[in-house]
Design an enzyme around this catalytic site. Structure first.
Site, PDB file in Angstrom:
ATOM      1  CD1 TRP A 196      -2.550  -1.992   1.571  1.00  0.00           C
ATOM      2  CD2 TRP A 196      -3.156  -0.708  -0.164  1.00  0.00           C
ATOM      3  NE1 TRP A 196      -3.685  -2.529   1.014  1.00  0.00           N
ATOM      4  CE2 TRP A 196      -4.076  -1.768  -0.043  1.00  0.00           C
ATOM      5  CE3 TRP A 196      -3.320   0.218  -1.186  1.00  0.00           C
ATOM      6  CZ2 TRP A 196      -5.159  -1.923  -0.914  1.00  0.00           C
ATOM      7  CZ3 TRP A 196      -4.398   0.071  -2.057  1.00  0.00           C
ATOM      8  CH2 TRP A 196      -5.294  -0.981  -1.915  1.00  0.00           C
ATOM      9  CG  ASP A 210      -3.123   4.259   4.030  1.00  0.00           C
ATOM     10  OD1 ASP A 210      -4.198   4.131   4.663  1.00  0.00           O
ATOM     11  OD2 ASP A 210      -2.885   3.659   2.967  1.00  0.00           O
ATOM     12  CE  LYS A 269      -8.963  -2.386   3.757  1.00  0.00           C
ATOM     13  NZ  LYS A 269      -8.198  -1.478   2.902  1.00  0.00           N
TER      14      LYS A 269
HETATM   15  C1  LIG Z   1      -7.637  -0.948   1.787  1.00  0.00           C
HETATM   16  C2  LIG Z   1      -6.510  -0.009   1.850  1.00  0.00           C
HETATM   17  C3  LIG Z   1      -6.379   1.059   0.961  1.00  0.00           C
HETATM   18  C4  LIG Z   1      -7.301   1.287  -0.219  1.00  0.00           C
HETATM   19  O1  LIG Z   1      -8.578   1.577   0.113  1.00  0.00           O
HETATM   20  P1  LIG Z   1      -9.658   1.828  -1.057  1.00  0.00           P
HETATM   21  O2  LIG Z   1     -10.829   2.311  -0.293  1.00  0.00           O
HETATM   22  O3  LIG Z   1      -9.865   0.534  -1.758  1.00  0.00           O
HETATM   23  O4  LIG Z   1      -9.104   2.866  -1.956  1.00  0.00           O
HETATM   24  C5  LIG Z   1      -5.307   1.921   1.125  1.00  0.00           C
HETATM   25  N1  LIG Z   1      -4.421   1.741   2.110  1.00  0.00           N
HETATM   26  C6  LIG Z   1      -4.513   0.709   2.973  1.00  0.00           C
HETATM   27  C7  LIG Z   1      -3.487   0.562   4.046  1.00  0.00           C
HETATM   28  C8  LIG Z   1      -5.552  -0.206   2.874  1.00  0.00           C
HETATM   29  O5  LIG Z   1      -5.643  -1.220   3.728  1.00  0.00           O
END
Ligand SMILES: *Cc1c(COP(=O)(O)O)cnc(C)c1O
Length: 364
Positions: A102, A175, A199
């Protein structure tokens, strides 16, 4: 219906109590005779909901007054571009730390928008004795060199989590899509925290942004209005029609978190769940995990079968036992059990019992 435990990395399972309440309220929200999906986002009832959502989140995460809380569109990846567009203007630079899939994607998006020469990147993960281990760099330099440093404290695909605190002369942008509210953090250490909702918060599409107010004085690039933090802040995250149902569900998840004891209680439970699962992996030669002990994720437990030819059978038998979505990300293969806040201890216990039985059956 027999119990199903859903280990999907995202969209992930949501708390059963929240889903039941949403189901009860689906056609008639708060006696309005219509669904929360069918009501104006400008109505007092909906505005009250957004205020409750924000204040619940603020108290859960102990968010200081000098931070905005924004509810935005576009999930986690939407923020990959938003942070660049909002903060780098026409000559700003940023540093990206890479610890897995990511954070690498975030770097690529930043380079696409700001150009290679304005985005520096640095890998902070390496294999030590065959295990992925993160070493945080000593960040030093002129405070004006970078507008921010970006990193990802929990790499959802790789199962790598960073528990150590990053020290930086530049504002830290994190993030936290797959770790937000899983354990206590000190929000005041961050310039900006973002998380896609699917999540630990609610339905996909929504993103939560927690940003220090003074960050909004940085010059932006020309950008779409709906991703502009300043417009979002000025308009209480309603510059355009927000994802209202996702916002409603997030508010319910926040209330549920309060009910079950807040993030402190959740963190303890998450630690116990992860330890149980890693102990099972470590005890049996049948399974292995490729992450150094101090970076083992509490949210996404990745593991491989020693005999990978049994992968298909493992997944099939697991599914029959009601344990679904254990297949690892296509890039890394193997298995992944995502055990976010909503996963009860009983789900992890059921997985461990299954893994022990599967190993016993196949290792004669
Ligand atoms: C799931 C995730 C994303 C992407 O999320 P989207 O909503 O699909 O754009 C980005 N960073 C991390 C760490 C993630 O787990």
């Amino acid at each position: 219906m027999s119990t199903i435990y859903n280990f999907c990395a995202g969209p992930a399972m949501l708390p059963a109590a929240v889903m039941q309440k949403a189901q009860q309220e689906l056609l008639d929200w708060q006696g309005h005779g219509v669904s929360v999906m069918e009501i104006s986002h400008r109505s007092q009832a909906f505005i009250d909901l957004t205020k409750a959502a924000e204040s619940r989140l603020r108290s859960l995460m102990n968010i200081p007054e000098d931070y905005h809380v924004l509810f935005m569109h576009g999930g986690g990846r939407g923020q990959f571009s938003a942070v660049v567009n909002n903060f780098l203007g026409n000559n700003g630079r940023a540093l990206y730390l890479e610890s897995g899939q990511w954070s690498k994607s975030a770097t690529a998006e930043a380079r696409k928008l700001a150009g290679d020469d304005r985005i520096d990147s640095q890998s902070i993960v390496e294999k030590v004795n065959g295990l992925n281990k993160v070493t945080l760099p000593k960040l030093e330099g002129d405070s004006g060199k970078y507008r921010y440093v970006h990193y990802c404290p929990n790499e959802t695909v790789d199962g790598v989590e960073i528990f150590e605190e990053l020290e930086s002369p530049w504002p830290i942008v994190a993030d936290m899509s797959s770790t937000i509210m899983s354990r206590e953090i000190d929000v005041s250490r961050y310039g900006l925290i973002y998380a896609g909702a699917q999540k630990n918060i609610g339905p996909s599409g929504l993103a939560i942004v927690i940003v220090r107010k003074e960050m909004l004085a940085l010059p932006a690039m020309p950008q779409s209005s709906i991703m502009d933090y300043r417009l979002a802040a000025e308009n209480d995250s309603m510059f355009n029609t927000p994802p209202t149902f996702a916002w409603y569900l997030a508010a319910e998840v926040f209330e549920w978190l309060h009910r079950v004891g807040g993030i402190e209680a959740m963190a303890e439970l998450n630690k116990a769940k992860a330890e149980l699962l890693y102990a099972c992996i470590d005890e049996l030669d049948f399974y292995r995990n490729g992450v150094a002990a101090q970076n083992r994720s509490r949210m996404n437990v990745t593991f491989q079968l020693a005999d990978e030819s049994l992968n298909g059978e493992f997944l099939k038998e697991a599914e029959t036992a009601g344990l679904v979505a254990l297949k690892g990300h296509r890039i890394v293969g193997g298995m992944r059990a995502s055990i976010y806040n909503a996963m009860p201890l009983a789900g992890v216990e059921a997985l461990v019992a299954f893994m022990q039985a599967f190993a016993a059956k196949h290792s004669s």
